[in-house]
Design an enzyme around this catalytic site. Structure first.
Site, PDB file in Angstrom:
ATOM      1  N   GLY A  10       0.818  -1.215   0.000  1.00  0.00           N
ATOM      2  CA  GLY A  10       0.000   0.000   0.000  1.00  0.00           C
ATOM      3  C   GLY A  10       0.846   1.256   0.000  1.00  0.00           C
ATOM      4  N   PHE A  11       0.158   2.378   0.075  1.00  0.00           N
ATOM      5  CA  PHE A  11       0.785   3.711   0.036  1.00  0.00           C
ATOM      6  C   PHE A  11       1.840   3.866   1.143  1.00  0.00           C
ATOM      7  CE2 PHE A  11      -0.571   8.152   1.802  1.00  0.00           C
ATOM      8  CZ  PHE A  11       0.576   8.766   1.326  1.00  0.00           C
ATOM      9  N   ILE A  12       1.421   3.719   2.391  1.00  0.00           N
ATOM     10  CA  ILE A  12       2.346   3.980   3.499  1.00  0.00           C
ATOM     11  C   ILE A  12       3.344   2.831   3.665  1.00  0.00           C
ATOM     12  CG2 ILE A  12       2.502   4.435   5.993  1.00  0.00           C
ATOM     13  CD1 ILE A  12      -0.328   5.676   5.832  1.00  0.00           C
ATOM     14  N   TYR A 153     -15.189   2.264  10.286  1.00  0.00           N
ATOM     15  CA  TYR A 153     -13.732   2.250  10.155  1.00  0.00           C
ATOM     16  C   TYR A 153     -13.081   2.743  11.450  1.00  0.00           C
ATOM     17  CZ  TYR A 153      -9.097   4.083   8.942  1.00  0.00           C
ATOM     18  OH  TYR A 153      -7.753   4.385   8.947  1.00  0.00           O
ATOM     19  N   LYS A 157     -10.612   0.809  14.368  1.00  0.00           N
ATOM     20  CA  LYS A 157      -9.273   1.254  14.801  1.00  0.00           C
ATOM     21  C   LYS A 157      -9.227   1.393  16.319  1.00  0.00           C
ATOM     22  CE  LYS A 157      -6.991   1.499  10.932  1.00  0.00           C
ATOM     23  NZ  LYS A 157      -5.776   0.730  10.673  1.00  0.00           N
TER      24      LYS A 157
HETATM   25  N1  LIG Z   1      -3.595   7.189   4.419  1.00  0.00           N
HETATM   26  C1  LIG Z   1      -4.055   7.807   5.490  1.00  0.00           C
HETATM   27  O1  LIG Z   1      -4.335   9.015   5.466  1.00  0.00           O
HETATM   28  C2  LIG Z   1      -4.236   7.054   6.788  1.00  0.00           C
HETATM   29  C3  LIG Z   1      -4.658   7.778   7.919  1.00  0.00           C
HETATM   30  C4  LIG Z   1      -4.822   7.095   9.122  1.00  0.00           C
HETATM   31  C5  LIG Z   1      -4.553   5.742   9.196  1.00  0.00           C
HETATM   32  N2  LIG Z   1      -4.152   5.067   8.094  1.00  0.00           N
HETATM   33  C6  LIG Z   1      -3.893   3.630   8.217  1.00  0.00           C
HETATM   34  O2  LIG Z   1      -2.605   3.331   7.709  1.00  0.00           O
HETATM   35  C7  LIG Z   1      -2.616   2.031   7.108  1.00  0.00           C
HETATM   36  C8  LIG Z   1      -2.088   2.116   5.686  1.00  0.00           C
HETATM   37  O3  LIG Z   1      -2.926   3.018   4.949  1.00  0.00           O
HETATM   38  P1  LIG Z   1      -2.675   3.348   3.413  1.00  0.00           P
HETATM   39  O4  LIG Z   1      -3.198   4.705   3.164  1.00  0.00           O
HETATM   40  O5  LIG Z   1      -1.273   2.991   3.048  1.00  0.00           O
HETATM   41  O6  LIG Z   1      -3.685   2.326   2.745  1.00  0.00           O
HETATM   42  P2  LIG Z   1      -3.494   1.268   1.547  1.00  0.00           P
HETATM   43  O7  LIG Z   1      -4.848   0.760   1.241  1.00  0.00           O
HETATM   44  O8  LIG Z   1      -2.698   1.876   0.460  1.00  0.00           O
HETATM   45  O9  LIG Z   1      -2.632   0.134   2.271  1.00  0.00           O
HETATM   46  C9  LIG Z   1      -3.202  -0.902   3.018  1.00  0.00           C
HETATM   47  C10 LIG Z   1      -2.727  -2.210   2.420  1.00  0.00           C
HETATM   48  O10 LIG Z   1      -3.253  -3.287   3.217  1.00  0.00           O
HETATM   49  C11 LIG Z   1      -3.606  -4.333   2.331  1.00  0.00           C
HETATM   50  N3  LIG Z   1      -4.616  -5.147   3.004  1.00  0.00           N
HETATM   51  C12 LIG Z   1      -5.909  -4.843   3.255  1.00  0.00           C
HETATM   52  N4  LIG Z   1      -6.519  -5.858   3.892  1.00  0.00           N
HETATM   53  C13 LIG Z   1      -5.582  -6.832   4.046  1.00  0.00           C
HETATM   54  C14 LIG Z   1      -5.606  -8.138   4.604  1.00  0.00           C
HETATM   55  N5  LIG Z   1      -6.728  -8.636   5.128  1.00  0.00           N
HETATM   56  N6  LIG Z   1      -4.466  -8.884   4.578  1.00  0.00           N
HETATM   57  C15 LIG Z   1      -3.318  -8.397   4.022  1.00  0.00           C
HETATM   58  N7  LIG Z   1      -3.250  -7.155   3.470  1.00  0.00           N
HETATM   59  C16 LIG Z   1      -4.369  -6.392   3.486  1.00  0.00           C
HETATM   60  C17 LIG Z   1      -4.133  -3.654   1.085  1.00  0.00           C
HETATM   61  O11 LIG Z   1      -4.045  -4.485  -0.063  1.00  0.00           O
HETATM   62  C18 LIG Z   1      -3.238  -2.420   0.998  1.00  0.00           C
HETATM   63  O12 LIG Z   1      -2.154  -2.620   0.104  1.00  0.00           O
HETATM   64  C19 LIG Z   1      -4.036   1.510   7.234  1.00  0.00           C
HETATM   65  O13 LIG Z   1      -4.126   0.708   8.370  1.00  0.00           O
HETATM   66  C20 LIG Z   1      -4.848   2.776   7.412  1.00  0.00           C
HETATM   67  O14 LIG Z   1      -6.053   2.531   8.112  1.00  0.00           O
HETATM   68  C21 LIG Z   1      -3.983   5.693   6.888  1.00  0.00           C
END
Ligand SMILES: NC(=O)c1ccc[n+]([C@@H]2O[C@H](COP(=O)([O-])OP(=O)(O)OC[C@H]3O[C@@H](n4cnc5c(N)ncnc54)[C@H](O)[C@@H]3O)[C@@H](O)[C@H]2O)c1
Length: 318
Positions: A10-12, A153, A157
């Site tokens: 994913g992104f982060i 959601y 969390k």
């Molecule tokens: N982007 C934001 O602004 C933000 C803010 C607060 C919290 N977060 C949290 O940070 C984390 C990463 O966010 P992101 O923006 O990179 O999202 P993202 O969707 O790009 O990354 C999440 C990754 O988790 C994978 N995933 C989902 N369900 C899964 C499972 N059951 N088993 C294995 N992999 C699984 C997805 O394929 C995805 O690649 C998440 O937990 C999100 O809730 C993000």
């Protein structure tokens, strides 16, 4: 250090992996199930340079699959876990609450169970500013009452934070839950506002703005987030902490679009619509605890961050 990153495509997750890979003493074990929330192609591109590195190993699978997790932990000496895998959209959680409970809560508990079994003693978890809901007071600090989440959601969390506390106490696992405030920058998820608006503006299409444009967010640039995770990974003074990780600027929706117009040298077609269920009016972050405990200080201004994102978008869009 052998580090497992969940949600690593994913992104982060992919950005943290790239940063940790620079240190050749780190061995990165990356897992992701390529959840179909947004295209696999984008996630494959996120990891395309990492998979070429000899200190990176990728596993495709789901954190709710115990046998899959067992295989990874049995065959590799995992020392620390960065747990990001989750269904991450706020609005879709309203129509699919059970899907969110499964991936986010059940997945987290299955991961904790396998960590317990293989005696892995450290986790950094991606929580979210959404747990604060609609607060009257600002800035949001970690000791505020968070009993009123506004979306499934956010509720997942919050539940994860509680299970994490529970496991840290029962099994002596050191855990830091970082409450992330709206993350943006290169590789940002395509469903998130900045990425979505740039895509629409490029095609001269109208951008939907929910509310009157005065909602505000503490936007956090991805490089600052990565620093927060790395500091939390090295922090080991206490068993359990919840820490806000926010950015340098609080920006209204209207100001955000102004900044995109400036970076793209182009006017946006703005359409104001009703606020969406589950959305909160503002997220304003107190960084006192992050500064005190992690020595965290965000560095990237919103102006710089948007400029970097637009530049990245032009050459990397899919
Ligand atoms: N982007 C934001 O602004 C933000 C803010 C607060 C919290 N977060 C949290 O940070 C984390 C990463 O966010 P992101 O923006 O990179 O999202 P993202 O969707 O790009 O990354 C999440 C990754 O988790 C994978 N995933 C989902 N369900 C899964 C499972 N059951 N088993 C294995 N992999 C699984 C997805 O394929 C995805 O690649 C998440 O937990 C999100 O809730 C993000």
């Amino acid at each position: 250090m052998n580090i497992l990153i969940t949600g690593a495509a994913g992104f982060i997750g992919s950005t943290i992996a790239d940063k940790l890979l620079i240190n050749e003493d780190n061995k990165i074990f990356a897992l992701d199930n390529f959840d179909d929330y947004y295209p696999k192609e984008i996630k494959e591109k996120n990891i395309q340079s990492a998979i070429l590195k000899s200190n990176y190993k990728f596993f495709e699978g789901d954190i709710t699959d115990e046998a899959f997790l067992e295989e990874i932990f049995k065959n590799n000496k995992i020392e620390k876990v960065i747990h990001l895998a989750a269904k991450a959209g706020v609005r879709p959680s309203i129509s699919n609450p059970l899907g969110y409970v499964k991936a986010n809560i059940e997945g987290t508990i299955k991961l904790l169970e396998v960590m317990k079994k293989y005696e892995v003693k450290k986790m950094v978890f991606a929580s979210s500013s959404s747990v604060y809901g609609n607060m009257d007071k600002e800035p949001f600090s970690e000791d505020m009452d968070v009993s009123k989440p506004q979306s499934p959601y956010a509720a997942t969390k919050l539940a994860c934070e509680q299970f994490l506390y529970n496991y840290s106490q029962l099994y002596n696992i050191k855990i830091v839950a970082l409450r992330l405030f709206t993350v943006y920058g290169p590789r940002q998820r395509p469903d998130l506002a900045i990425n979505k608006f740039v895509r629409l503006m490029e095609k001269d299409e109208t951008i939907p703005l929910y509310g009157d444009g005065s909602t505000k967010r503490n936007y956090t640039y991805i490089d600052d987030i990565v620093e927060g995770f790395i500091s939390a990974l090295n922090y080991n003074k206490t068993d359990f902490e919840i820490i806000n990780i926010g950015g340098k600027n609080v920006v209204t929706l209207n100001e955000m679009v102004d900044e995109l117009e400036y970076a793209m040298s182009k006017k946006a077609k703005r359409q104001y619509l009703e606020m969406q269920p589950g959305d909160v009016y503002k997220t304003v972050c107190s960084l006192d605890k992050a500064k005190r405990i992690l020595n965290y200080e965000p560095k990237v201004t919103f102006k710089e961050g948007i400029k970097n994102f637009v530049q990245w978008y032009k050459t990397n869009k899919i």
